[in-house]
Scaffold this motif. Sequence first.
Motif, PDB file in Angstrom:
ATOM      1  N   GLU A 259       0.858  -1.181   0.000  1.00  0.00           N
ATOM      2  CA  GLU A 259       0.000   0.000   0.000  1.00  0.00           C
ATOM      3  C   GLU A 259       0.896   1.234   0.000  1.00  0.00           C
ATOM      4  OE1 GLU A 259      -3.923  -0.746   2.491  1.00  0.00           O
ATOM      5  OE2 GLU A 259      -2.144  -1.201   3.693  1.00  0.00           O
ATOM      6  N   TRP A 260       0.503   2.264  -0.744  1.00  0.00           N
ATOM      7  CA  TRP A 260       1.267   3.505  -0.767  1.00  0.00           C
ATOM      8  C   TRP A 260       0.935   4.329   0.461  1.00  0.00           C
ATOM      9  CZ3 TRP A 260       5.176   3.986  -3.948  1.00  0.00           C
ATOM     10  CH2 TRP A 260       5.200   3.201  -5.107  1.00  0.00           C
ATOM     11  N   THR A 261       1.951   4.982   0.999  1.00  0.00           N
ATOM     12  CA  THR A 261       1.790   5.819   2.183  1.00  0.00           C
ATOM     13  C   THR A 261       2.697   7.036   2.066  1.00  0.00           C
ATOM     14  OG1 THR A 261       1.776   5.813   4.613  1.00  0.00           O
ATOM     15  CG2 THR A 261       3.582   4.619   3.536  1.00  0.00           C
ATOM     16  N   LEU A 262       2.500   7.993   2.962  1.00  0.00           N
ATOM     17  CA  LEU A 262       3.405   9.130   3.028  1.00  0.00           C
ATOM     18  C   LEU A 262       4.737   8.656   3.593  1.00  0.00           C
ATOM     19  CD1 LEU A 262       1.080  11.876   4.567  1.00  0.00           C
ATOM     20  CD2 LEU A 262       1.595  11.467   2.152  1.00  0.00           C
ATOM     21  N   PRO A 263       5.855   9.182   3.113  1.00  0.00           N
ATOM     22  CA  PRO A 263       7.130   8.815   3.728  1.00  0.00           C
ATOM     23  C   PRO A 263       7.180   9.353   5.155  1.00  0.00           C
ATOM     24  CG  PRO A 263       7.453  10.479   2.006  1.00  0.00           C
ATOM     25  CD  PRO A 263       6.007  10.106   1.986  1.00  0.00           C
TER      26      PRO A 263
ATOM     27  N   ALA B 261       9.917   3.786  -3.390  1.00  0.00           N
ATOM     28  CA  ALA B 261       9.371   5.134  -3.300  1.00  0.00           C
ATOM     29  C   ALA B 261       9.224   5.648  -4.722  1.00  0.00           C
ATOM     30  CB  ALA B 261      10.293   6.044  -2.497  1.00  0.00           C
ATOM     31  N   ALA B 262       8.208   6.506  -4.933  1.00  0.00           N
ATOM     32  CA  ALA B 262       7.972   7.020  -6.278  1.00  0.00           C
ATOM     33  C   ALA B 262       7.151   8.299  -6.215  1.00  0.00           C
ATOM     34  CB  ALA B 262       7.235   5.978  -7.115  1.00  0.00           C
ATOM     35  N   TRP B 263       7.276   9.096  -7.268  1.00  0.00           N
ATOM     36  CA  TRP B 263       6.450  10.285  -7.453  1.00  0.00           C
ATOM     37  C   TRP B 263       5.205   9.869  -8.243  1.00  0.00           C
ATOM     38  CZ3 TRP B 263       7.477  14.810  -5.119  1.00  0.00           C
ATOM     39  CH2 TRP B 263       8.779  15.032  -4.645  1.00  0.00           C
ATOM     40  N   HIS B 264       4.046  10.307  -7.765  1.00  0.00           N
ATOM     41  CA  HIS B 264       2.776   9.982  -8.427  1.00  0.00           C
ATOM     42  C   HIS B 264       2.033  11.269  -8.774  1.00  0.00           C
ATOM     43  CE1 HIS B 264       2.931   5.688  -7.384  1.00  0.00           C
ATOM     44  NE2 HIS B 264       3.529   6.107  -6.280  1.00  0.00           N
ATOM     45  N   PRO B 265       1.485  11.365  -9.989  1.00  0.00           N
ATOM     46  CA  PRO B 265       0.679  12.539 -10.318  1.00  0.00           C
ATOM     47  C   PRO B 265      -0.495  12.669  -9.338  1.00  0.00           C
ATOM     48  CG  PRO B 265       1.172  11.278 -12.296  1.00  0.00           C
ATOM     49  CD  PRO B 265       1.608  10.447 -11.120  1.00  0.00           C
ATOM     50  N   LEU B 266      -0.752  13.874  -8.878  1.00  0.00           N
ATOM     51  CA  LEU B 266      -1.852  14.105  -7.937  1.00  0.00           C
ATOM     52  C   LEU B 266      -3.182  13.617  -8.511  1.00  0.00           C
ATOM     53  CD1 LEU B 266      -0.891  17.631  -6.572  1.00  0.00           C
ATOM     54  CD2 LEU B 266      -0.895  15.476  -5.296  1.00  0.00           C
ATOM     55  N   THR B 267      -3.345  13.744  -9.807  1.00  0.00           N
ATOM     56  CA  THR B 267      -4.595  13.338 -10.451  1.00  0.00           C
ATOM     57  C   THR B 267      -4.799  11.825 -10.444  1.00  0.00           C
ATOM     58  OG1 THR B 267      -3.488  13.348 -12.594  1.00  0.00           O
ATOM     59  CG2 THR B 267      -4.673  15.370 -11.952  1.00  0.00           C
ATOM     60  N   GLU B 268      -3.757  11.046 -10.142  1.00  0.00           N
ATOM     61  CA  GLU B 268      -3.863   9.586 -10.176  1.00  0.00           C
ATOM     62  C   GLU B 268      -3.847   8.933  -8.797  1.00  0.00           C
ATOM     63  OE1 GLU B 268      -0.875   8.129 -12.888  1.00  0.00           O
ATOM     64  OE2 GLU B 268      -1.501   9.538 -14.456  1.00  0.00           O
ATOM     65  N   VAL B 269      -3.767   9.738  -7.744  1.00  0.00           N
ATOM     66  CA  VAL B 269      -3.665   9.187  -6.385  1.00  0.00           C
ATOM     67  C   VAL B 269      -4.891   8.362  -6.016  1.00  0.00           C
ATOM     68  CG1 VAL B 269      -3.561   9.798  -3.927  1.00  0.00           C
ATOM     69  CG2 VAL B 269      -2.036  10.903  -5.563  1.00  0.00           C
ATOM     70  N   THR B 270      -6.078   8.797  -6.408  1.00  0.00           N
ATOM     71  CA  THR B 270      -7.295   8.066  -6.026  1.00  0.00           C
ATOM     72  C   THR B 270      -7.327   6.645  -6.591  1.00  0.00           C
ATOM     73  OG1 THR B 270      -8.505   9.056  -7.858  1.00  0.00           O
ATOM     74  CG2 THR B 270      -8.687  10.136  -5.705  1.00  0.00           C
ATOM     75  N   ALA B 271      -6.571   6.375  -7.648  1.00  0.00           N
ATOM     76  CA  ALA B 271      -6.538   5.034  -8.242  1.00  0.00           C
ATOM     77  C   ALA B 271      -5.524   4.122  -7.561  1.00  0.00           C
ATOM     78  CB  ALA B 271      -6.229   5.135  -9.735  1.00  0.00           C
TER      79      ALA B 271
ATOM     80  N   ASN C  65      -3.629   1.912  -4.607  1.00  0.00           N
ATOM     81  CA  ASN C  65      -3.918   1.183  -3.378  1.00  0.00           C
ATOM     82  C   ASN C  65      -3.113   1.892  -2.290  1.00  0.00           C
ATOM     83  OD1 ASN C  65      -4.828  -0.774  -1.597  1.00  0.00           O
ATOM     84  ND2 ASN C  65      -3.118  -2.134  -2.034  1.00  0.00           N
ATOM     85  N   ARG C  66      -3.777   2.634  -1.403  1.00  0.00           N
ATOM     86  CA  ARG C  66      -3.092   3.517  -0.464  1.00  0.00           C
ATOM     87  C   ARG C  66      -3.721   3.424   0.915  1.00  0.00           C
ATOM     88  NH1 ARG C  66      -6.931   5.785  -3.199  1.00  0.00           N
ATOM     89  NH2 ARG C  66      -8.242   7.410  -2.304  1.00  0.00           N
ATOM     90  N   VAL C  67      -2.936   3.823   1.914  1.00  0.00           N
ATOM     91  CA  VAL C  67      -3.459   3.911   3.275  1.00  0.00           C
ATOM     92  C   VAL C  67      -4.222   5.235   3.409  1.00  0.00           C
ATOM     93  CG1 VAL C  67      -1.593   2.489   4.212  1.00  0.00           C
ATOM     94  CG2 VAL C  67      -1.366   4.979   4.218  1.00  0.00           C
ATOM     95  N   GLY C  68      -5.121   5.300   4.382  1.00  0.00           N
ATOM     96  CA  GLY C  68      -5.929   6.495   4.594  1.00  0.00           C
ATOM     97  C   GLY C  68      -5.128   7.737   4.897  1.00  0.00           C
ATOM     98  N   LEU C  69      -3.924   7.573   5.435  1.00  0.00           N
ATOM     99  CA  LEU C  69      -3.090   8.722   5.776  1.00  0.00           C
ATOM    100  C   LEU C  69      -2.767   9.565   4.547  1.00  0.00           C
ATOM    101  CD1 LEU C  69      -1.467  10.316   7.876  1.00  0.00           C
ATOM    102  CD2 LEU C  69       0.448   8.755   7.432  1.00  0.00           C
ATOM    103  N   VAL C  70      -2.679   8.968   3.376  1.00  0.00           N
ATOM    104  CA  VAL C  70      -2.415   9.732   2.158  1.00  0.00           C
ATOM    105  C   VAL C  70      -3.539  10.737   1.933  1.00  0.00           C
ATOM    106  CG1 VAL C  70      -2.131   9.605  -0.355  1.00  0.00           C
ATOM    107  CG2 VAL C  70      -1.024   7.898   1.121  1.00  0.00           C
TER     108      VAL C  70
END
Length: 153
Positions: free
Chosen positions: A32-36, A114-124, A126-131
Amino acid sequence: MRRTLRVAAYAMCIRDEKILLARWIDGEGRPEWTLPGGGMEHGEDPYDTVLREVEEETGYLVEITGLLGVNSISRSASHRFGRRTDHHGVRLVYEARVTAGELRPEIGGSTDMAAWHPLTEVTALNRVGLVDVGLRLWRERPVTGRVAVTAEE
């Protein structure tokens, strides 16, 4: 019931309409993606925690440009032998700017890339709620440093 407390500090690094995220592997092996960021060590200041954790997880050195807010979570969980834990997490979210370093994965830690993700694609993702909490704090910048949290955050 056993009670635990964890204080952690995370970074919102946004540049060129992209957000820096680290991929965390949960207890069941799902990425799952999260904030560093991550947990404070005993005696450590949260400001120093976020600097250390971002470098460990991404390879970047960052400059803190502000404190966006604080998020608190409480969860109960069952563990081996039926033992229950009531966990309380306090998460400080800082805004940060990359100043040096090169993007690389963490070695031997709780994240594997770790990676940079376009803000427009974050909702797609698999991420933790903290994002989502971090993005709301970054966008809304509430004076209280707190946003109303939905069940999935």
